[in-house]
Design a protein around this motif. Structure first.
Motif, PDB file in Angstrom:
ATOM      1  N   LEU A 150       0.817  -1.216   0.000  1.00 55.57           N
ATOM      2  CA  LEU A 150       0.000   0.000   0.000  1.00 55.57           C
ATOM      3  C   LEU A 150       0.852   1.268   0.000  1.00 55.57           C
ATOM      4  O   LEU A 150       0.317   2.374   0.032  1.00 55.57           O
ATOM      5  CB  LEU A 150      -0.924   0.006   1.217  1.00 55.57           C
ATOM      6  CG  LEU A 150      -2.018  -1.075   1.231  1.00 55.57           C
ATOM      7  CD1 LEU A 150      -2.732  -1.097   2.573  1.00 55.57           C
ATOM      8  CD2 LEU A 150      -3.023  -0.839   0.102  1.00 55.57           C
ATOM      9  N   GLY A 151       2.182   1.078  -0.002  1.00 58.19           N
ATOM     10  CA  GLY A 151       3.077   2.219  -0.108  1.00 58.19           C
ATOM     11  C   GLY A 151       3.632   2.736   1.201  1.00 58.19           C
ATOM     12  O   GLY A 151       4.208   3.823   1.238  1.00 58.19           O
ATOM     13  N   TYR A 152       3.492   1.963   2.292  1.00 58.37           N
ATOM     14  CA  TYR A 152       3.966   2.425   3.598  1.00 58.37           C
ATOM     15  C   TYR A 152       5.274   1.737   3.978  1.00 58.37           C
ATOM     16  O   TYR A 152       5.434   0.528   3.783  1.00 58.37           O
ATOM     17  CB  TYR A 152       2.920   2.137   4.678  1.00 58.37           C
ATOM     18  CG  TYR A 152       1.615   2.863   4.460  1.00 58.37           C
ATOM     19  CD1 TYR A 152       1.486   4.210   4.768  1.00 58.37           C
ATOM     20  CD2 TYR A 152       0.519   2.202   3.930  1.00 58.37           C
ATOM     21  CE1 TYR A 152       0.299   4.878   4.555  1.00 58.37           C
ATOM     22  CE2 TYR A 152      -0.679   2.861   3.715  1.00 58.37           C
ATOM     23  CZ  TYR A 152      -0.785   4.199   4.023  1.00 58.37           C
ATOM     24  OH  TYR A 152      -1.959   4.855   3.808  1.00 58.37           O
ATOM     25  N   ASP A 153       6.190   2.504   4.520  1.00 53.06           N
ATOM     26  CA  ASP A 153       7.446   1.971   5.042  1.00 53.06           C
ATOM     27  C   ASP A 153       7.245   1.681   6.524  1.00 53.06           C
ATOM     28  O   ASP A 153       7.381   2.562   7.372  1.00 53.06           O
ATOM     29  CB  ASP A 153       8.568   2.988   4.816  1.00 53.06           C
ATOM     30  CG  ASP A 153       9.924   2.445   5.234  1.00 53.06           C
ATOM     31  OD1 ASP A 153      10.040   1.212   5.409  1.00 53.06           O
ATOM     32  OD2 ASP A 153      10.863   3.256   5.393  1.00 53.06           O
ATOM     33  N   VAL A 154       6.910   0.442   6.831  1.00 52.03           N
ATOM     34  CA  VAL A 154       6.541   0.069   8.196  1.00 52.03           C
ATOM     35  C   VAL A 154       7.784  -0.034   9.076  1.00 52.03           C
ATOM     36  O   VAL A 154       8.756  -0.700   8.704  1.00 52.03           O
ATOM     37  CB  VAL A 154       5.783  -1.277   8.207  1.00 52.03           C
ATOM     38  CG1 VAL A 154       5.434  -1.677   9.636  1.00 52.03           C
ATOM     39  CG2 VAL A 154       4.526  -1.172   7.362  1.00 52.03           C
ATOM     40  N   PRO A 155       7.801   0.611  10.224  1.00 53.39           N
ATOM     41  CA  PRO A 155       8.939   0.499  11.151  1.00 53.39           C
ATOM     42  C   PRO A 155       8.950  -0.869  11.827  1.00 53.39           C
ATOM     43  O   PRO A 155       8.186  -1.120  12.759  1.00 53.39           O
ATOM     44  CB  PRO A 155       8.684   1.627  12.160  1.00 53.39           C
ATOM     45  CG  PRO A 155       7.192   1.826  12.133  1.00 53.39           C
ATOM     46  CD  PRO A 155       6.755   1.519  10.739  1.00 53.39           C
ATOM     47  N   ILE A 157      -5.532  -8.487   7.235  1.00 54.35           N
ATOM     48  CA  ILE A 157      -6.730  -8.083   6.498  1.00 54.35           C
ATOM     49  C   ILE A 157      -7.232  -6.725   6.985  1.00 54.35           C
ATOM     50  O   ILE A 157      -7.590  -5.849   6.195  1.00 54.35           O
ATOM     51  CB  ILE A 157      -7.830  -9.143   6.635  1.00 54.35           C
ATOM     52  CG1 ILE A 157      -7.355 -10.459   6.009  1.00 54.35           C
ATOM     53  CG2 ILE A 157      -9.118  -8.687   5.978  1.00 54.35           C
ATOM     54  CD1 ILE A 157      -8.320 -11.603   6.183  1.00 54.35           C
ATOM     55  N   SER A 158      -7.260  -6.529   8.299  1.00 51.38           N
ATOM     56  CA  SER A 158      -7.709  -5.240   8.841  1.00 51.38           C
ATOM     57  C   SER A 158      -6.806  -4.106   8.391  1.00 51.38           C
ATOM     58  O   SER A 158      -7.261  -2.973   8.197  1.00 51.38           O
ATOM     59  CB  SER A 158      -7.749  -5.298  10.364  1.00 51.38           C
ATOM     60  OG  SER A 158      -8.649  -6.287  10.813  1.00 51.38           O
ATOM     61  N   ALA A 159      -5.514  -4.418   8.195  1.00 44.08           N
ATOM     62  CA  ALA A 159      -4.585  -3.389   7.728  1.00 44.08           C
ATOM     63  C   ALA A 159      -4.947  -2.917   6.332  1.00 44.08           C
ATOM     64  O   ALA A 159      -4.821  -1.729   6.012  1.00 44.08           O
ATOM     65  CB  ALA A 159      -3.160  -3.941   7.740  1.00 44.08           C
ATOM     66  N   ALA A 160      -5.417  -3.839   5.491  1.00 46.61           N
ATOM     67  CA  ALA A 160      -5.808  -3.465   4.136  1.00 46.61           C
ATOM     68  C   ALA A 160      -7.024  -2.543   4.155  1.00 46.61           C
ATOM     69  O   ALA A 160      -7.152  -1.641   3.324  1.00 46.61           O
ATOM     70  CB  ALA A 160      -6.104  -4.718   3.318  1.00 46.61           C
ATOM     71  N   LEU A 161      -7.927  -2.767   5.114  1.00 47.11           N
ATOM     72  CA  LEU A 161      -9.116  -1.910   5.218  1.00 47.11           C
ATOM     73  C   LEU A 161      -8.759  -0.518   5.722  1.00 47.11           C
ATOM     74  O   LEU A 161      -9.266   0.489   5.223  1.00 47.11           O
ATOM     75  CB  LEU A 161     -10.137  -2.554   6.159  1.00 47.11           C
ATOM     76  CG  LEU A 161     -10.777  -3.864   5.688  1.00 47.11           C
ATOM     77  CD1 LEU A 161     -11.631  -4.458   6.800  1.00 47.11           C
ATOM     78  CD2 LEU A 161     -11.620  -3.622   4.448  1.00 47.11           C
ATOM     79  N   ALA A 162      -7.881  -0.457   6.723  1.00 50.52           N
ATOM     80  CA  ALA A 162      -7.545   0.824   7.335  1.00 50.52           C
ATOM     81  C   ALA A 162      -6.467   1.585   6.579  1.00 50.52           C
ATOM     82  O   ALA A 162      -6.379   2.810   6.702  1.00 50.52           O
ATOM     83  CB  ALA A 162      -7.095   0.604   8.783  1.00 50.52           C
ATOM     84  N   GLY A 163      -5.638   0.876   5.808  1.00 49.69           N
ATOM     85  CA  GLY A 163      -4.539   1.536   5.127  1.00 49.69           C
ATOM     86  C   GLY A 163      -4.736   1.704   3.638  1.00 49.69           C
ATOM     87  O   GLY A 163      -3.898   2.315   2.965  1.00 49.69           O
ATOM     88  N   GLY A 164      -5.822   1.162   3.096  1.00 50.98           N
ATOM     89  CA  GLY A 164      -6.064   1.218   1.661  1.00 50.98           C
ATOM     90  C   GLY A 164      -7.066   2.281   1.268  1.00 50.98           C
ATOM     91  O   GLY A 164      -7.448   3.146   2.062  1.00 50.98           O
ATOM     92  N   PRO A 165      -7.535   2.219   0.028  1.00 51.84           N
ATOM     93  CA  PRO A 165      -8.497   3.205  -0.486  1.00 51.84           C
ATOM     94  C   PRO A 165      -9.758   3.377   0.356  1.00 51.84           C
ATOM     95  O   PRO A 165     -10.306   4.498   0.383  1.00 51.84           O
ATOM     96  CB  PRO A 165      -8.834   2.651  -1.884  1.00 51.84           C
ATOM     97  CG  PRO A 165      -7.607   1.900  -2.279  1.00 51.84           C
ATOM     98  CD  PRO A 165      -7.090   1.285  -1.013  1.00 51.84           C
ATOM     99  N   PRO A 166     -10.272   2.322   1.048  1.00 52.59           N
ATOM    100  CA  PRO A 166     -11.455   2.559   1.882  1.00 52.59           C
ATOM    101  C   PRO A 166     -11.252   3.639   2.945  1.00 52.59           C
ATOM    102  O   PRO A 166     -12.227   4.208   3.443  1.00 52.59           O
ATOM    103  CB  PRO A 166     -11.706   1.195   2.533  1.00 52.59           C
ATOM    104  CG  PRO A 166     -11.133   0.202   1.580  1.00 52.59           C
ATOM    105  CD  PRO A 166      -9.917   0.886   1.023  1.00 52.59           C
ATOM    106  N   ALA A 167      -9.979   3.908   3.290  1.00 50.60           N
ATOM    107  CA  ALA A 167      -9.692   4.927   4.305  1.00 50.60           C
ATOM    108  C   ALA A 167      -9.501   6.314   3.701  1.00 50.60           C
ATOM    109  O   ALA A 167      -9.067   7.231   4.394  1.00 50.60           O
ATOM    110  CB  ALA A 167      -8.448   4.532   5.101  1.00 50.60           C
TER     111      ALA A 167
END
Length: 400
Positions: free
Chosen positions: A247-252, A280-290
């Motif tokens: 999703l384009g995030y550089d996760v620490p 799966i929850s990360a895709a909901l909160a970090g993707g286009p739905p957010a």
């Protein structure tokens, strides 16, 4: 800058990330909390201790999410380990009972912290072939996913409505299929309570933490902590990192693992088994739905964290409802909720032709439910799979 990242003075700019965070947490919680309660009860927790575990998980996840997302301005979502809870559900109580299970939870949390601080440990876990880790998970899940079938003949009028509602949910609203199945189970439980004259004491509806002093045994460390660590890293943390990266995030890595490990250790005494990065929850909160602006999506993790606080209040009531459920009803809900996870694990286990024998052996040993030297089948499945993998490895054959 902070005001701009948060959406400035545009209320409409915050609506999507706030709602996405709430939905992500609601879907994850309602889909799998029954698996968590089932797993905790299987390793010796009383109903009150299982309810405490659910409460502790909600609170530690909330604090971790709010802190991480605010510090890094990334929608980092934490969750409990559903595969880990399923592993617990397939584990018989060990000598020492609930206290040694709590000790295993503490040890798993310490392992997450160590992995964050010492990357070499993460690389070591990465050497375990993914098909073997997935096969171990699939074997552990099999018995739980068979529950809708094995319990149907014992109580068809209690099980069938849950299955029918779940099937309709998969067809028309897939994201809410598992929560809908639990709502159907709640109706079944309510009807049964009226029929049997069962009541729930008001005191059982009040959320409270039940603390247990952890104890340690080799059987629990090897049979619970190690498989819990491996399956959570392979099925939750690593996919969670991968999804966020896509999703384009550089996760620490270090901060996320240390935070989830500390949260696990703090919640373990109250019954929380594992806190980890969500997938799966990360895709909901970090993707286009957010929302369209990635710089504002970290707010989804903030709203998700506060949603966990609200859900924590309901933990005791849900646990009390589960405790009076007819035999097989909650196991059915848990099994249906895990079907997607089982399918993904099976696919990952046999997707590559090379090494398939090792994956199949791992699956069979994990599904057997054997206990040797007081240690459950998940550990022996991992050992058996690795041995077969080494013996059949082409590189091994060249040295013979």
């Amino acid at each position: 800058m902070e005001q701009q990242a948060a959406g400035g003075h545009e209320p409409g700019g915050l609506q999507q990330p706030i709602s996405a965070g709430i939905i992500a947490v609601l879907v994850g919680y309602t889909s799998t909390f029954a698996v968590v309660l089932t797993g905790l009860r299987s390793v010796g927790a009383t109903p009150a201790q299982a309810a405490s575990g659910l409460l502790a998980l909600c609170l530690t996840q909330a604090v971790g999410m709010v802190w991480l997302s605010r510090r890094h301005r990334i929608p980092l979502v934490l969750a409990w380990s559903t595969p880990g809870a399923a592993l617990l559900a397939g584990t018989a109580p060990l000598d020492g009972g609930w206290p040694v299970a709590v000790g295993a939870f503490v040890a798993a949390g310490a392992a997450y912290v160590l992995t964050g601080l010492w990357p070499a440990l993460g690389r070591l876990i990465g050497l375990i072939p993914a098909p073997i880790a997935q096969a171990m998970l699939a074997g552990v899940l099999l018995e739980l996913c068979l529950a809708p079938i094995t319990t149907l003949t014992d109580d068809p009028w209690g099980i069938l409505p849950v299955v029918v509602v779940w099937l309709a949910g998969v067809r028309f609203f897939p994201r809410w299929a598992a929560p809908a199945a639990f709502v159907a189970a709640g109706v079944v439980i309510g009807v049964d309570m009226v029929r049997m004259g069962t009541t729930i004491a008001l005191g059982d509806l009040v959320p409270r933490l039940s603390l247990t002093v952890p104890e340690w045994s080799w059987a629990a460390l090897i049979g619970i902590a190690l498989p819990l660590y491996v399956v959570t890293m392979a099925s939750q943390n690593v996919p969670g990192f991968a999804i966020m990266k896509s999703l384009g995030y550089d996760v620490p890595w270090r901060s996320s693992l240390v935070t989830s490990g500390v949260a696990t250790m703090l919640g373990a005494g109250a019954g929380g088994h594992t806190v980890n990065l969500a997938a799966i929850s990360a895709a909901l909160a970090g993707g286009p739905p957010a929302g369209p602006d990635p710089k504002k999506r970290w707010i989804a993790a903030q709203s998700g964290g506060w949603t966990y606080v609200v859900l924590a209040i309901a933990s005791a009531a849900l646990a009390a409802l589960v405790a009076v459920a007819p035999v097989g009803v909650i196991a059915t809900v848990a099994g249906l909720a895990l079907l997607g996870t089982l399918a993904a694990a099976l696919e990952g286990a046999v997707s590559e032709r090379t090494g398939r024998e090792a994956a199949v052996i791992t699956f069979l040993v994990a599904a057997s439910g054997i206990t040797v030297l007081g240690i459950g089948s998940a550990f022996w499945a991992l050992i058996a799979g690795l041995v077969v993998h080494v013996v059949l490895s082409p590189s091994t054959g060249r040295h013979r």
